[in-house]
Motif scaffolding. Structure first.
Motif, mmCIF file in Angstrom:
data_model
loop_
_atom_site.group_PDB
_atom_site.id
_atom_site.type_symbol
_atom_site.label_atom_id
_atom_site.label_comp_id
_atom_site.label_asym_id
_atom_site.label_seq_id
_atom_site.Cartn_x
_atom_site.Cartn_y
_atom_site.Cartn_z
ATOM 1 N N ASP A 33 -30.654 6.438 -29.075
ATOM 2 C CA ASP A 33 -31.034 7.796 -28.722
ATOM 3 C C ASP A 33 -30.480 8.815 -29.707
ATOM 4 O O ASP A 33 -31.173 9.756 -30.111
ATOM 5 N N ARG A 49 -32.576 11.465 -31.975
ATOM 6 C CA ARG A 49 -32.360 12.889 -31.724
ATOM 7 C C ARG A 49 -31.931 13.604 -33.005
ATOM 8 O O ARG A 49 -32.308 14.759 -33.243
ATOM 9 N N ALA A 101 -39.890 7.380 -30.375
ATOM 10 C CA ALA A 101 -38.873 7.846 -29.427
ATOM 11 C C ALA A 101 -39.459 8.086 -28.045
ATOM 12 O O ALA A 101 -38.787 7.914 -27.032
ATOM 13 N N TYR A 141 -33.710 6.251 -23.068
ATOM 14 C CA TYR A 141 -33.227 7.433 -23.752
ATOM 15 C C TYR A 141 -32.928 8.539 -22.742
ATOM 16 O O TYR A 141 -33.537 8.640 -21.689
ATOM 17 N N THR A 182 -33.401 13.846 -25.679
ATOM 18 C CA THR A 182 -34.370 13.429 -26.691
ATOM 19 C C THR A 182 -35.777 13.854 -26.292
ATOM 20 O O THR A 182 -36.545 14.358 -27.119
ATOM 21 N N TYR A 183 -36.127 13.680 -25.019
ATOM 22 C CA TYR A 183 -37.460 14.053 -24.552
ATOM 23 C C TYR A 183 -37.672 15.570 -24.602
ATOM 24 O O TYR A 183 -38.740 16.052 -24.973
#
Length: 326
Positions: free
Chosen positions: A200, A204, A225, A231, A235-236
């Motif tokens: 992750d 990122r 990703a 994760y 990150t999202y």
């Protein structure tokens, strides 16, 4: 028990135990106890207590050749007293790799990439064998100081000279070095070719650098990703913001749906400070504090002052650490 509290991030409770020990005349803290207390102080930023422990160490003639010296350097560095950290470092006659790591890590924290890199070179000169932590610290310092060439040199030395197998942290630092320099293609190549599965943090790091580069979000490496199950929300959220910036609303909706399905919630960044016994907590974008205008005004001035102070410290520390003829 103190060590258990520190390992679990419960630093205030660890210090409470330390203070209880000090009040007992039959219990004199040893080097291990003092080292643990300094670790808690470093995390809490209570540098005054760290100074008191340093005085206790000096009065009692306790040596700093082992972990205690490492903890003291780390405490001063994390408390922003990098000059004092260097004084402690210089005063230790028999330094081991952990002392060097603490000092290099302190330089990295404060953005002194040149000093961190030169410290690493001095280690080579003195035949102090670096370890994996050394290279994480130096590579991190190079990333934050825009020192691409030096970072690549360190990475090469790690494998070819010291035969240290790069781990995910080292690859992550290398990705960060290229990404911060705007060399996204090279950063993505590293991710694609690294022998370990990127995590992750690595993605990122890359996504943060891609936030202003529209073509980057089209690449499979970056889009990979979005398909990972393990994760974190950060990150999202970052990927969603990038898509939104370029008007890619279908992808924004897709990311948000995935976050909902995986029950991921955005955790706002926050910081806190203790002032006159009162704790003030701040969240990202939070303007609710009654003196928010004054706070931001002071921060703007500090931003300028910190750049001037950083240059002053760099000029002062370099000859102290590397005297002529050394």
């Amino acid at each position: 028990m103190m060590a258990g509290y520190v390992q679990n991030g419960v630093f205030s409770e660890a210090l409470e135990i330390f203070h209880t020990m000090k009040s007992d005349t039959n219990l004199a803290p040893d080097e291990t106890t003092l080292s643990i207390a300094l670790s808690a102080i470093a995390q809490l930023g209570h540098s005054e207590e760290g100074v008191a422990i340093h005085s206790y160490i000096t009065r009692n003639g306790i040596k700093l050749d082992g972990k205690l010296g490492v903890s003291l350097i780390d405490m001063y560095a994390k408390s922003g007293r990098i000059e004092t950290a260097l004084q402690v470092f210089d005063g230790i006659k028999e330094k081991n790799v952990d002392h060097w790591n603490a000092m290099i890590g302190g330089f990295a924290i404060h953005g002194f990439g040149k000093l961190a890199f030169e410290s690493f070179l001095k280690m080579q000169k003195l035949r102090v064998k670096p370890d994996g932590i050394t290279f994480v610290s130096v590579l991190n310092a190079c990333a934050h100081s825009g020192m691409v060439k030096e970072g690549v040199i360190c990475f090469e030395i790690m494998g070819r000279v010291h035969m240290i197998k790069p781990e995910i942290q080292h690859f992550g630092c290398l990705v960060d070095i290229f990404a911060r320099a705007g060399r996204i293609k090279e950063a993505m190549t590293i991710i694609e070719e690294m022998p370990v599965e990127p995590n992750d943090v690595v993605f990122r790091t890359l996504l943060s650098a891609c936030s202003n580069l529209e073509n980057s979000v089209q690449r499979p490496t970056v889009n990979h990703a979005i398909g990972m199950d393990d994760y974190g929300s950060g990150t999202y959220v970052l990927l969603s913001n990038i898509y939104a910036r370029f008007g890619m609303w279908n992808r924004v909706r897709r990311v948000r749906v995935m976050m909902k399905e995986r029950k991921l919630r955005k955790v706002p960044g926050r910081s806190w400070i203790e002032l006159d016994g009162t704790f003030h907590e701040f969240f990202v974008g939070d303007g609710s504090h009654p003196r928010v205008a004054e706070i931001y005004s002071v921060l703007d001035n500090w931003s300028l002052d910190s750049r001037v102070e950083s240059f002053r410290l760099q000029s002062k520390l370099e000859p102290a650490l590397f005297p002529v003829g050394s």
